[in-house]
Enzyme design. Structure first.
Site, PDB file in Angstrom:
ATOM      1  N   THR A  77       0.812  -1.225   0.000  1.00 50.58           N
ATOM      2  CA  THR A  77       0.000   0.000   0.000  1.00 50.58           C
ATOM      3  C   THR A  77       0.839   1.267   0.000  1.00 50.58           C
ATOM      4  O   THR A  77       0.392   2.314  -0.470  1.00 50.58           O
ATOM      5  CB  THR A  77      -0.959   0.020   1.202  1.00 50.58           C
ATOM      6  OG1 THR A  77      -0.202   0.009   2.433  1.00 50.58           O
ATOM      7  CG2 THR A  77      -1.894  -1.187   1.178  1.00 50.58           C
TER       8      THR A  77
ATOM      9  N   ILE B 241      -2.845   5.480  -0.088  1.00 54.54           N
ATOM     10  CA  ILE B 241      -4.291   5.236   0.064  1.00 54.54           C
ATOM     11  C   ILE B 241      -4.488   3.744   0.357  1.00 54.54           C
ATOM     12  O   ILE B 241      -5.043   2.976  -0.429  1.00 54.54           O
ATOM     13  CB  ILE B 241      -5.072   5.673  -1.193  1.00 54.54           C
ATOM     14  CG1 ILE B 241      -4.539   6.996  -1.747  1.00 54.54           C
ATOM     15  CG2 ILE B 241      -6.550   5.864  -0.846  1.00 54.54           C
ATOM     16  CD1 ILE B 241      -5.251   7.483  -3.000  1.00 54.54           C
ATOM     17  N   HIS B 242      -4.045   3.361   1.543  1.00 56.65           N
ATOM     18  CA  HIS B 242      -3.940   1.942   1.925  1.00 56.65           C
ATOM     19  C   HIS B 242      -5.221   1.156   1.599  1.00 56.65           C
ATOM     20  O   HIS B 242      -5.189   0.163   0.872  1.00 56.65           O
ATOM     21  CB  HIS B 242      -3.691   1.817   3.429  1.00 56.65           C
ATOM     22  CG  HIS B 242      -2.511   2.584   3.935  1.00 56.65           C
ATOM     23  ND1 HIS B 242      -1.204   2.149   3.820  1.00 56.65           N
ATOM     24  CD2 HIS B 242      -2.442   3.773   4.588  1.00 56.65           C
ATOM     25  CE1 HIS B 242      -0.384   3.025   4.374  1.00 56.65           C
ATOM     26  NE2 HIS B 242      -1.095   4.017   4.851  1.00 56.65           N
ATOM     27  N   ASP B 243      -6.339   1.605   2.174  1.00 58.18           N
ATOM     28  CA  ASP B 243      -7.549   0.774   2.164  1.00 58.18           C
ATOM     29  C   ASP B 243      -8.194   0.670   0.790  1.00 58.18           C
ATOM     30  O   ASP B 243      -8.932  -0.294   0.521  1.00 58.18           O
ATOM     31  CB  ASP B 243      -8.562   1.331   3.172  1.00 58.18           C
ATOM     32  CG  ASP B 243      -8.020   1.262   4.591  1.00 58.18           C
ATOM     33  OD1 ASP B 243      -8.466   2.053   5.434  1.00 58.18           O
ATOM     34  OD2 ASP B 243      -7.139   0.416   4.852  1.00 58.18           O
TER      35      ASP B 243
END
Ligand code: RIB
Ligand code: CA
Length: 321
Positions: free
Chosen positions: A192, A238-240
């Site tokens: 991520t 923007i990990h998720d």
């Protein structure tokens, strides 16, 4: 069509994941949103989830409050990144849509039991709700199509040198889930941190000119400051978004079967995910997979496509990717 439940702690990047999930109704059927304390307190988290649903024009989405603490660990939050209310950079009205009365854990159990087709659990937060559901109803482990979880890391953590935030907040919950051998895909920081905003990308987002674009840009701009200062990233990771991206465009990710364990020792290793893809460390029939590569440019382009869904003229159309 894939039926999913999104378990999240919005949090700006969770908000992007939720907006992405709602932007592809012809690909993902969102059965409900379950929330968990993490980036902020549970009260802010379920409020923020409803704020984002209303931003998306989706007051019909069912939002559930889950566990307000980890199984054993004291509360940790990410206000350094997401602000005290969990959605720094956004200016959204308090929601008027209702919070469901059913507890998120019971909604998870009931949904899995009643699903016509096995459900996918898209999880972008500490994994406490699923751990409690598995303890309350162990049989649901066989009813889950797969869990796709943003968490853990192969290598350096973020909240500590050893641990990624979602694993660190509730390592005991992760240990419970791993012990039940549910089908799990782990998207860790090593992936991520590659999906990071840039100035040109932010300009393209803002150019969409919608309130969704303005709110998301506002959030990502504020959160980027923490990522630049703390992790030397060029923008906001923007990990998720990667969880939903992997469901919308699986070809953007490469996976390997993995042995995954987590440290629950109250020392510098707490929350560290120990991941091996070596055949000698794998179960006969691996139940866990780790993302090993990502087409980061492809994910960033997908995020822009999903956000473009919220232009008025597009919302009536069914969007393909
Ligand atoms: O480490 C990143 C994760 O922690 C993301 O899910 C972010 O929202 C925070 O919860
Ligand atoms: Ca999150």
């Amino acid at each position: 069509m894939r039926s999913i439940i999104l378990d999240c702690d919005p949090g700006g990047d969770d908000a992007v994941a939720l907006l992405m999930a709602l932007s592809a109704p012809n690909i993902l059927e969102l059965k409900g949103v379950t929330t968990i304390s993490g980036n902020a307190s549970l009260e802010w988290i379920h409020t923020n989830a409803r704020k984002v649903c209303e931003l998306a024009g989706r007051r019909d989405v069912r939002v559930f409050a889950g566990c307000s603490s980890a199984l054993l660990r004291p509360a940790v939050n990410a206000s350094f990144c997401h602000g005290n209310d969990g959605l720094a950079g956004a200016s959204l009205p308090m929601p008027t849509m209702p919070l469901e009365k059913q507890h998120a854990v019971d909604f998870l159990i009931q949904s899995l039991e009643e699903a016509k087709e096995p459900l996918t659990l898209a999880m972008t937060a500490p994994i406490t709700n699923l751990a409690v559901a598995l303890c309350k109803a162990p049989h649901i482990a066989d009813l889950i199509k797969e869990v796709v979880w943003m968490g853990g890391a192969i290598g350096t953590g973020n909240i500590t040198p050893a641990a990624e935030f979602n694993a660190y907040v509730d390592p005991h919950a992760l240990a419970v889930v791993l012990s039940r051998k549910v089908p799990l895909r782990m998207i860790g920081l090593h992936i991520t941190h590659q999906v990071t905003t840039s100035t040109p990308w932010m300009a393209r987002l803002r150019a969409q000119g919608t309130n969704v674009a303005r709110q998301v840009a506002g959030i990502l701009e504020v959160e980027a400051e923490a990522d630049k200062a703390r992790y030397n990233l060029g923008g906001r990771a923007i990990h998720d978004a990667c969880v939903i991206a992997s469901l919308l465009r699986p070809e953007l990710f490469t996976w390997a079967p993995a042995s995954i364990s987590v440290s629950t020792e109250d020392n510098a290793s707490l929350g560290a995910t120990l991941v091996s893809t070596y055949p000698c460390h794998l179960d006969e029939a691996p139940h866990a997979y780790v993302a090993t590569q990502v087409d980061a440019h492809g994910v960033l382009e997908l995020i822009l496509s999903c956000m473009a869904f919220y232009r008025q003229e597009d919302q009536k159309q069914v969007v393909g990717f």
